[in-house]
Design a protein around this motif. Structure first.
Motif, PDB file in Angstrom:
ATOM      1  N   GLU A 129      40.861  39.941  32.275  1.00 34.40           N
ATOM      2  CA  GLU A 129      42.020  39.161  32.741  1.00 34.40           C
ATOM      3  C   GLU A 129      41.816  38.705  34.177  1.00 34.40           C
ATOM      4  O   GLU A 129      42.158  37.564  34.535  1.00 34.40           O
ATOM      5  N   ILE A 130      41.250  39.565  35.011  1.00 37.39           N
ATOM      6  CA  ILE A 130      41.004  39.202  36.414  1.00 37.39           C
ATOM      7  C   ILE A 130      39.970  38.082  36.500  1.00 37.39           C
ATOM      8  O   ILE A 130      40.094  37.157  37.317  1.00 37.39           O
ATOM      9  N   ARG A 131      38.964  38.136  35.641  1.00 34.86           N
ATOM     10  CA  ARG A 131      37.943  37.078  35.641  1.00 34.86           C
ATOM     11  C   ARG A 131      38.550  35.726  35.269  1.00 34.86           C
ATOM     12  O   ARG A 131      38.221  34.700  35.873  1.00 34.86           O
ATOM     13  N   VAL A 132      39.443  35.725  34.296  1.00 34.41           N
ATOM     14  CA  VAL A 132      40.074  34.467  33.891  1.00 34.41           C
ATOM     15  C   VAL A 132      40.929  33.911  35.017  1.00 34.41           C
ATOM     16  O   VAL A 132      40.917  32.699  35.302  1.00 34.41           O
ATOM     17  N   VAL A 133      41.691  34.791  35.683  1.00 32.38           N
ATOM     18  CA  VAL A 133      42.547  34.336  36.784  1.00 32.38           C
ATOM     19  C   VAL A 133      41.705  33.769  37.920  1.00 32.38           C
ATOM     20  O   VAL A 133      42.037  32.733  38.512  1.00 32.38           O
ATOM     21  N   LYS A 134      40.602  34.421  38.224  1.00 36.15           N
ATOM     22  CA  LYS A 134      39.725  33.906  39.280  1.00 36.15           C
ATOM     23  C   LYS A 134      39.052  32.611  38.861  1.00 36.15           C
ATOM     24  O   LYS A 134      38.776  31.738  39.700  1.00 36.15           O
ATOM     25  N   LEU A 135      38.792  32.459  37.570  1.00 37.33           N
ATOM     26  CA  LEU A 135      38.136  31.249  37.080  1.00 37.33           C
ATOM     27  C   LEU A 135      39.022  30.020  37.270  1.00 37.33           C
ATOM     28  O   LEU A 135      38.532  28.920  37.545  1.00 37.33           O
ATOM     29  N   VAL A 136      40.329  30.186  37.168  1.00 35.09           N
ATOM     30  CA  VAL A 136      41.237  29.055  37.346  1.00 35.09           C
ATOM     31  C   VAL A 136      41.725  28.919  38.787  1.00 35.09           C
ATOM     32  O   VAL A 136      42.655  28.159  39.062  1.00 35.09           O
ATOM     33  N   GLY A 137      41.109  29.661  39.696  1.00 34.41           N
ATOM     34  CA  GLY A 137      41.406  29.474  41.115  1.00 34.41           C
ATOM     35  C   GLY A 137      42.216  30.568  41.766  1.00 34.41           C
ATOM     36  O   GLY A 137      42.660  30.403  42.917  1.00 34.41           O
ATOM     37  N   GLY A 138      42.483  31.673  41.098  1.00 32.54           N
ATOM     38  CA  GLY A 138      43.253  32.758  41.696  1.00 32.54           C
ATOM     39  C   GLY A 138      42.475  33.451  42.796  1.00 32.54           C
ATOM     40  O   GLY A 138      41.294  33.768  42.640  1.00 32.54           O
ATOM     41  N   THR A 139      43.115  33.688  43.932  1.00 32.12           N
ATOM     42  CA  THR A 139      42.459  34.353  45.062  1.00 32.12           C
ATOM     43  C   THR A 139      42.512  35.866  44.888  1.00 32.12           C
ATOM     44  O   THR A 139      43.226  36.391  44.026  1.00 32.12           O
ATOM     45  N   ASN A 140      41.754  36.574  45.742  1.00 32.42           N
ATOM     46  CA  ASN A 140      41.774  38.026  45.696  1.00 32.42           C
ATOM     47  C   ASN A 140      43.166  38.582  46.000  1.00 32.42           C
ATOM     48  O   ASN A 140      43.595  39.570  45.404  1.00 32.42           O
ATOM     49  N   HIS A 171      37.495  46.869  44.547  1.00 29.19           N
ATOM     50  CA  HIS A 171      37.034  46.606  43.191  1.00 29.19           C
ATOM     51  C   HIS A 171      37.294  45.170  42.753  1.00 29.19           C
ATOM     52  O   HIS A 171      36.517  44.610  41.970  1.00 29.19           O
ATOM     53  N   ILE A 172      38.363  44.562  43.214  1.00 30.88           N
ATOM     54  CA  ILE A 172      38.646  43.179  42.816  1.00 30.88           C
ATOM     55  C   ILE A 172      37.628  42.230  43.451  1.00 30.88           C
ATOM     56  O   ILE A 172      37.226  41.229  42.846  1.00 30.88           O
ATOM     57  N   ARG A 173      37.212  42.533  44.672  1.00 35.86           N
ATOM     58  CA  ARG A 173      36.226  41.676  45.319  1.00 35.86           C
ATOM     59  C   ARG A 173      34.914  41.675  44.550  1.00 35.86           C
ATOM     60  O   ARG A 173      34.162  40.683  44.574  1.00 35.86           O
ATOM     61  N   ALA A 174      34.627  42.785  43.875  1.00 36.33           N
ATOM     62  CA  ALA A 174      33.358  42.867  43.130  1.00 36.33           C
ATOM     63  C   ALA A 174      33.402  42.152  41.784  1.00 36.33           C
ATOM     64  O   ALA A 174      32.369  41.964  41.148  1.00 36.33           O
ATOM     65  N   ILE A 175      34.562  41.756  41.318  1.00 37.10           N
ATOM     66  CA  ILE A 175      34.702  41.074  40.017  1.00 37.10           C
ATOM     67  C   ILE A 175      34.692  39.564  40.263  1.00 37.10           C
ATOM     68  O   ILE A 175      35.556  39.038  40.953  1.00 37.10           O
ATOM     69  N   GLU A 176      33.720  38.883  39.698  1.00 41.60           N
ATOM     70  CA  GLU A 176      33.603  37.434  39.844  1.00 41.60           C
ATOM     71  C   GLU A 176      33.535  36.792  38.467  1.00 41.60           C
ATOM     72  O   GLU A 176      32.977  37.380  37.516  1.00 41.60           O
ATOM     73  N   PRO A 177      34.064  35.586  38.310  1.00 47.42           N
ATOM     74  CA  PRO A 177      33.983  34.915  37.005  1.00 47.42           C
ATOM     75  C   PRO A 177      32.551  34.581  36.639  1.00 47.42           C
ATOM     76  O   PRO A 177      31.726  34.244  37.499  1.00 47.42           O
ATOM     77  N   CYS A 178      32.239  34.645  35.374  1.00 47.26           N
ATOM     78  CA  CYS A 178      30.857  34.386  34.923  1.00 47.26           C
ATOM     79  C   CYS A 178      30.519  32.898  35.058  1.00 47.26           C
ATOM     80  O   CYS A 178      31.361  32.044  34.838  1.00 47.26           O
TER      81      CYS A 178
END
Length: 341
Positions: free
Chosen positions: A243-254, A334-341
C-alpha cells in the motif's frame, strides 16, 4: 462596405484577440491553490488519519490491548514509586523535618526555675521556639502512646523529667547547632541534651535517594516504552508495504505516508497511560484497607493518597508523547526505505 486600411487592420486584430480568448476558455485552465485550501486539506487529512488509526486500533482488540498493557506496566512502576514517596512524605508531615533539640532537665528542678529558664531561652537569638513539657504532661503522653497506663499507675513517683523542646533558628549551620548544644549542656538545670540533626539528615538523604531511583527507573522504562512502540509500528509498516508503494507511486510524500502511523503510536500511548493510571488506582484501593487498619492501631487517621487527576493527565500525556516519538522514529526510518518499483 469597404474599410480603410488602418481600420481594417484594427478590426482584424480585434477578431484575432477574440478568437484567442475563446480558444483559451475552451482549453485547460491553470489555477493557483491558496493557503486556505492547503490548510483545510491538511486538517481534513489529519482528521481522516486519526479516525482510521482508531478504527485499526479497535479492529484488533486483543493485540492492541496486550501492547497497551505492556506500556502500562512499564509506566506504572516508576509512577507507583513516585506515589509511594508522596505518601511517605505525607506520613511524616506531622514532623516538619527541622532539627529539634530536646533538653532534659534534672528531676529536682523547680517548676518556677524551669519556666524562667524557658523564658530566657526564648529571648536567645539562636532559638526560634521553645516548648515546655512538664513531667505530668510527659507521663500522660507516654501512657497514651505506649498503652501501659495500668503499669504506670502503679508507680510511686513520676519517673519522667521535665523537657524543653527547642527549635533552632539557623538549621543550616551544623557548627552553630553544636555550639548551642554545648551551651545548653553547661547550664545547671540541664541533665542531658539530644540533637536529632542526624535523623533529619538521614531522612532527607533517604527521600533524595528514592526520588533519584524513581527518576532513573522512569527514564529506563520510558526507553522501553519507545522500543515497544517502535517494534509495533515497524510491524504495521511491513504489513502495509505494498500500500505504501502504491501511495508513493502516485506522488505521496514520506510525511503523507507517515501520518497514519503517528496516530497509531499516539493511540497506543494514550491507551497505555490510561491503563497505567487504572493499575495505580487498583493498587491503592487494595492497600488502603490494611494501611488504614495499621494506622488506627497507632491512633492515627492516616490514609493513602491515590492517583488523582494530575496523575491521570501526567501519565496519559507522557505516554502519548512517548508513543508519538517512537512511532515517528520507526516510520521515518522504515518508510524512507520503501520505494515504488
Amino acid at each position: 462596405m469597404k474599410y480603410s486600411q488602418p481600420r481594417a487592420a484594427q478590426i482584424q486584430r480585434r477578431n484575432k484577440a477574440a478568437t484567442e480568448k475563446r480558444t483559451r476558455g475552451s482549453g485547460a485552465v491553470v489555477a493557483r491553490t491558496g493557503f486556505g485550501d492547503l490548510w483545510r486539506s491538511w486538517l481534513c487529512h489529519h482528521r481522516e488519519m486519526a479516525v482510521e488509526s482508531l478504527r485499526r486500533f479497535f479492529a484488533t482488540p486483543m493485540a492492541s490491548t496486550l501492547t497497551a498493557l505492556v506500556i502500562a506496566i512499564a509506566l506504572a512502576l516508576p509512577a507507583a514509586l513516585q506515589l509511594g514517596l508522596l505518601n511517605f512524605q505525607r506520613a511524616v508531615a506531622g514532623w516538619d523535618g527541622q532539627p529539634q533539640i530536646s533538653v532534659f532537665l534534672h528531676k529536682g528542678a523547680k517548676e518556677e526555675a524551669v519556666r524562667s529558664y524557658a523564658e530566657k531561652l526564648r529571648e536567645s537569638p539562636a532559638v526560634a521556639e521553645v516548648t515546655y513539657i512538664s513531667p505530668e504532661a510527659a507521663l500522660a503522653e507516654f501512657e497514651r502512646g505506649s498503652g501501659f497506663g495500668e503499669v504506670l499507675a502503679g508507680l510511686d513517683a513520676n519517673p519522667l523529667p521535665a523537657v524543653l523542646l527547642l527549635r533552632p533558628r539557623d538549621i543550616q549551620n551544623s557548627d552553630k547547632l553544636r555550639a548551642l548544644v554545648e551551651t545548653l549542656s553547661a547550664q545547671a538545670l540541664t541533665d542531658s541534651v539530644v540533637l536529632d540533626l542526624a535523623w533529619v539528615q538521614r531522612l532527607t538523604q533517604l527521600t533524595q535517594l528514592g526520588q533519584r531511583l524513581s527518576a532513573g527507573l522512569a527514564v529506563l522504562l520510558s526507553l522501553g516504552v519507545m522500543l515497544i512502540v517502535i517494534n509495533t509500528i515497524r510491524l504495521h509498516i511491513e504489513n502495509r508495504r505494498e500500500e505504501i508503494r502504491v501511495v508513493k507511486l502516485v506522488g505521496g510524500t514520506n510525511a503523507f505516508v507517515r501520518r497514519p502511523f503517528l496516530y497509531s503510536g499516539l493511540c497506543y500511548g494514550l491507551a497505555g497511560g490510561l491503563l497505567a493510571w487504572l493499575l495505580l488506582l487498583t493498587g491503592v484501593l487494595l492497600l488502603s484497607g490494611p494501611v488504614a487498619g495499621l494506622a488506627s492501631s497507632y491512633d492515627s487517621i492516616y490514609t493513602l493518597a491515590g492517583p488523582g487527576l494530575s496523575y491521570l493527565l501526567g501519565l496519559t500525556a507522557g505516554a502519548a508523547l512517548l508513543g508519538l516519538l517512537g512511532a515517528w522514529l520507526a516510520a521515518s526510518r522504515h518508510i524512507r526505505a520503501i520505494e515504488p518499483c
